[in-house]
Design a protein around this motif. Structure first.
Motif, mmCIF file in Angstrom:
data_model
loop_
_atom_site.group_PDB
_atom_site.id
_atom_site.type_symbol
_atom_site.label_atom_id
_atom_site.label_comp_id
_atom_site.label_asym_id
_atom_site.label_seq_id
_atom_site.Cartn_x
_atom_site.Cartn_y
_atom_site.Cartn_z
ATOM 1 N N TYR A 223 21.008 19.292 -42.657
ATOM 2 C CA TYR A 223 22.389 18.955 -43.033
ATOM 3 C C TYR A 223 23.377 19.469 -41.980
ATOM 4 N N SER A 224 23.104 20.661 -41.444
ATOM 5 C CA SER A 224 24.026 21.239 -40.464
ATOM 6 C C SER A 224 24.026 20.440 -39.164
ATOM 7 N N GLU A 225 22.875 19.884 -38.805
ATOM 8 C CA GLU A 225 22.855 18.991 -37.635
ATOM 9 C C GLU A 225 23.775 17.794 -37.881
ATOM 10 N N LEU A 226 23.656 17.180 -39.077
ATOM 11 C CA LEU A 226 24.468 16.005 -39.420
ATOM 12 C C LEU A 226 25.952 16.361 -39.482
ATOM 13 N N ILE A 227 26.257 17.520 -40.091
ATOM 14 C CA ILE A 227 27.662 17.966 -40.184
ATOM 15 C C ILE A 227 28.214 18.191 -38.776
ATOM 16 N N GLU A 516 40.842 30.931 -40.259
ATOM 17 C CA GLU A 516 40.937 30.449 -38.872
ATOM 18 C C GLU A 516 40.189 29.128 -38.688
ATOM 19 N N TRP A 517 39.094 28.933 -39.457
ATOM 20 C CA TRP A 517 38.390 27.645 -39.380
ATOM 21 C C TRP A 517 39.264 26.515 -39.922
ATOM 22 N N ALA A 518 40.118 26.826 -40.928
ATOM 23 C CA ALA A 518 40.969 25.803 -41.556
ATOM 24 C C ALA A 518 42.045 25.321 -40.592
ATOM 25 N N THR A 519 42.695 26.252 -39.899
ATOM 26 C CA THR A 519 43.827 25.864 -39.047
ATOM 27 C C THR A 519 43.375 25.424 -37.661
ATOM 28 N N GLY A 520 42.367 26.100 -37.122
ATOM 29 C CA GLY A 520 41.872 25.734 -35.796
ATOM 30 C C GLY A 520 40.776 24.693 -35.891
ATOM 31 N N THR A 521 40.299 24.274 -34.738
ATOM 32 C CA THR A 521 39.118 23.404 -34.697
ATOM 33 C C THR A 521 38.019 24.239 -34.059
ATOM 34 N N GLU A 522 37.319 24.983 -34.929
ATOM 35 C CA GLU A 522 36.341 25.983 -34.478
ATOM 36 C C GLU A 522 34.905 25.481 -34.689
ATOM 37 N N PHE A 523 34.736 24.157 -34.659
ATOM 38 C CA PHE A 523 33.450 23.559 -35.006
ATOM 39 C C PHE A 523 32.294 24.108 -34.156
ATOM 40 N N VAL A 524 31.136 24.277 -34.830
ATOM 41 C CA VAL A 524 29.887 24.616 -34.146
ATOM 42 C C VAL A 524 28.934 23.434 -34.341
ATOM 43 N N TYR A 525 28.199 23.094 -33.291
ATOM 44 C CA TYR A 525 27.294 21.935 -33.333
ATOM 45 C C TYR A 525 25.850 22.434 -33.196
ATOM 46 N N PRO A 526 25.155 22.666 -34.320
ATOM 47 C CA PRO A 526 23.826 23.299 -34.249
ATOM 48 C C PRO A 526 22.757 22.443 -33.576
ATOM 49 N N GLY A 527 22.893 21.107 -33.650
ATOM 50 C CA GLY A 527 21.859 20.247 -33.087
ATOM 51 C C GLY A 527 20.616 20.205 -33.967
ATOM 52 N N PRO A 528 19.608 19.427 -33.551
ATOM 53 C CA PRO A 528 18.408 19.255 -34.383
ATOM 54 C C PRO A 528 17.534 20.502 -34.430
ATOM 55 N N ILE A 529 16.664 20.553 -35.434
ATOM 56 C CA ILE A 529 15.692 21.649 -35.542
ATOM 57 C C ILE A 529 14.825 21.655 -34.289
ATOM 58 N N GLN A 530 14.613 22.835 -33.729
ATOM 59 C CA GLN A 530 13.751 22.986 -32.556
ATOM 60 C C GLN A 530 12.408 23.574 -32.996
ATOM 61 N N TYR A 531 11.335 22.879 -32.619
ATOM 62 C CA TYR A 531 9.994 23.329 -32.992
ATOM 63 C C TYR A 531 9.271 24.007 -31.826
ATOM 64 N N PHE A 532 9.733 23.738 -30.593
ATOM 65 C CA PHE A 532 9.062 24.272 -29.399
ATOM 66 C C PHE A 532 10.110 24.923 -28.512
#
Length: 550
Positions: A223-227, A516-532
């Motif tokens: 879900y976090s990858e999609l978000i 601070e997350w509400a007012t700023g744009t502090e997005f983090v982009y986790p990306g897909p699950i890494q297996y290797f």
């Protein structure tokens, strides 16, 4: 059967085990236990399985000679990543006890036990499913094991297959039923043990001895990858607010974990809404305020995370839903009368059969949402919250509020919405390394509990933020997790659901950052699950566990 390149490589992955399970194992008994509440009632209902000690495993110098064990396994309830590795762990565990041990899978969930539908799980079959997502090896189901007639039918096939034990892999309700089954089989001295394993992506089957339910880690990473992808899109297009509903009926663990991973602008926590007794209007005002503040800074975009079960935690909605559950309870005269009405007349009829306050709330809802609240109940007799489009309800109400603010000169921005519901996308993902290891360890733990003649226990693996080598494997009596709750109008013993702790470290950290997350744009982009790759990328646990055990 065609398999992907990833599946081919994942099949080679050997899950890591705690040190105590790698060689000979000895069982160490700890303190006697009691239930979390209602001790007298629970003790009376479970005289044969109440008060048993906690168990941990330690490495032993020598192994006692063991007899073969035959085990039946059941997947119960909704899917969660890692179920196949629990079964692999059981298989390898019982084969390690004795090579002549056998594993049988009951097909389609608990109903397979009652209807005597099963298959033997051989090495060839197991090897096809190692480290894969889903429950398709034997299928799952939601049949409830509650009646003695069902227990007796199950015992017939257990005797035919010479089973020593059943392992039920499920959530709080499934493990409650496993405990009732363990008690019954112990009472009649059937010789069949019952062991549970903690499964649910919702994360609400947890306590001191069960640090996390399996599947939660993988699902929240998906879900976090999609978000993160949506946040990147929002920050690129700068023209939409994305309202994202996240699976998790009774607790907001998924929403909180995804917020900690991705840092969206708004995250609603159901437990906080309930604690503050917030009305629907107050929730809408909170969201509209953040939208307006961002618009004032020229940011007409953002991301809001909404827990699936939110409306049940809003006090006025909780009362309404409770009244609707009673009014439309299966088999009641009022339910029969309701079903005989034309669909176009049903909402009006419902409004006329509620208390004055609930009728007013019901009538104020958009008609589509009101209709969704009256749809068929789930097997527990509750509203099916996954069918209620809470994200659209809030989106529509926020838009109405912003229009009012615009008229009053309090807001000047634009507000366009996109809606999403993430649920099924995460339930059958290929398990993360954490879930692959954790599930395999749970299955292996279950096999040791069986070989030691235990029943009424849930497999437990703790110290999970440490390397897998240092994990602590053992068993916890299921009765220890129980309390009495009202179900279908009767008081029943059930495993207590774990809601988000408002005094807990994960929630407190979230509260310290959300402004601070509400007012700023502090997005983090986790990306897909890494297996290797490096351990710090591939083997990380949830943010929730890191904060809880920091």
């Amino acid at each position: 059967m065609s398999i992907s390149a990833l599946q081919k490589e994942r099949a080679k992955y050997q899950p890591k085990l705690p040190k105590s399970l790698k060689g000979n194992v000895k069982l160490v008994e700890g303190a006697k236990t009691e239930s979390v509440a209602d001790q007298k009632e629970i003790a009376e209902l479970f005289p044969n399985t109440y008060g048993m000690p906690l168990i941990t495993f330690e490495a032993a110098d020598a192994a006692a000679e063991k007899q073969p064990v035959n085990v039946g396994v059941i997947l119960s309830g909704g899917q969660a990543p890692g179920g196949h590795n629990v079964i692999s762990g059981i298989f390898d565990g019982i084969k390690n006890i004795h090579p002549d041990s056998k594993l049988y899978g009951f097909l389609g969930g608990p109903g397979g036990l009652v209807d005597h539908k099963y298959m033997e799980l051989t090495a060839d079959i197991i090897d096809e499913y190692r480290n894969t997502g889903g429950f398709d090896i034997i299928g799952s189901g939601r049949t409830k094991l509650e009646e003695e007639a069902q227990f007796d039918k199950g015992l017939e096939i257990a005797k035919d297959l010479s089973l020593n034990a059943l392992v039920i892999i499920g959530g709080d309700d499934s493990n409650t039923n496993a405990c009732v089954l363990a008690e019954y089989y112990a009472k009649i001295d059937s010789g069949v043990q019952v062991i549970g394993c903690p499964k649910t992506i919702d994360g609400d089957l947890k306590n001191e001895m069960i640090e996390t339910s399996f599947g939660f880690d993988t699902a929240t990473k998906v879900y976090s990858e999609l978000i993160g992808n949506i946040q990147r899109d929002a920050n690129s297009a700068k023209k939409y607010w994305h309202f994202i509903k996240l699976m998790g009926r009774s607790a907001s663990h998924i929403g909180l974990e995804c917020a900690l991973k991705t840092q969206p602008n708004i995250t609603l926590i159901s437990e906080e809404v309930a604690e503050k007794k917030q009305t629907l209007g107050e929730v809408v005002d909170y969201m509209a305020g953040i939208v307006a503040n961002r618009a004032a800074d020229g940011n007409n975009f953002g991301v809001a995370l909404i827990p699936e079960g939110l409306i049940e935690f809003i006090p006025e909605m909780k009362v309404l839903i409770s009244e609707l559950n009673d009014l439309l309870a299966e088999g009641t005269e009022s339910e029969k009368e309701f079903k005989m009405l034309k669909k176009s007349h049903r909402n009006e009829w419902v409004a006329g059969h509620l208390s004055e306050t609930s009728s007013s709330v019901f009538s104020s809802l958009p008609s589509g949402i009101a209709t969704q609240l009256t749809l068929d109940r789930d097997p527990h007799g509750n509203v099916q919250v996954s069918l209620i489009e809470t994200e659209k309800l809030l989106g529509e109400m926020v838009k109405t509020r912003l229009d009012e603010m615009k008229e009053a000169g309090e807001s000047a921005g634009k507000f366009g919405t996109q809606y999403h519901f993430f649920g099924y996308e995460g339930r059958c993902a290929a398990p993360s390394n954490f879930d692959a290891d954790y599930c395999y360890s749970l299955g292996y733990t279950a096999s040791v509990l069986i070989s030691e003649g235990r029943t009424g226990y849930m497999a437990s693996v703790r110290n999970t933020t440490a390397p897998a080598d240092e994990w602590i494997a053992g068993g916890v009596p299921v009765t220890m997790m129980m309390n009495m709750e009202k179900r279908h109008g009767h008081m029943k013993p059930v495993i207590q659901k774990a809601l988000v702790e408002l005094e807990g470290a994960p929630y407190k950290y979230f509260v310290s950052k959300r402004g601070e997350w509400a007012t700023g744009t502090e997005f983090v982009y986790p990306g897909p699950i890494q297996y290797f790759g490096p351990t710090e990328v591939c083997d990380q646990t949830t943010e929730t566990l890191k904060l809880e055990q920091a």
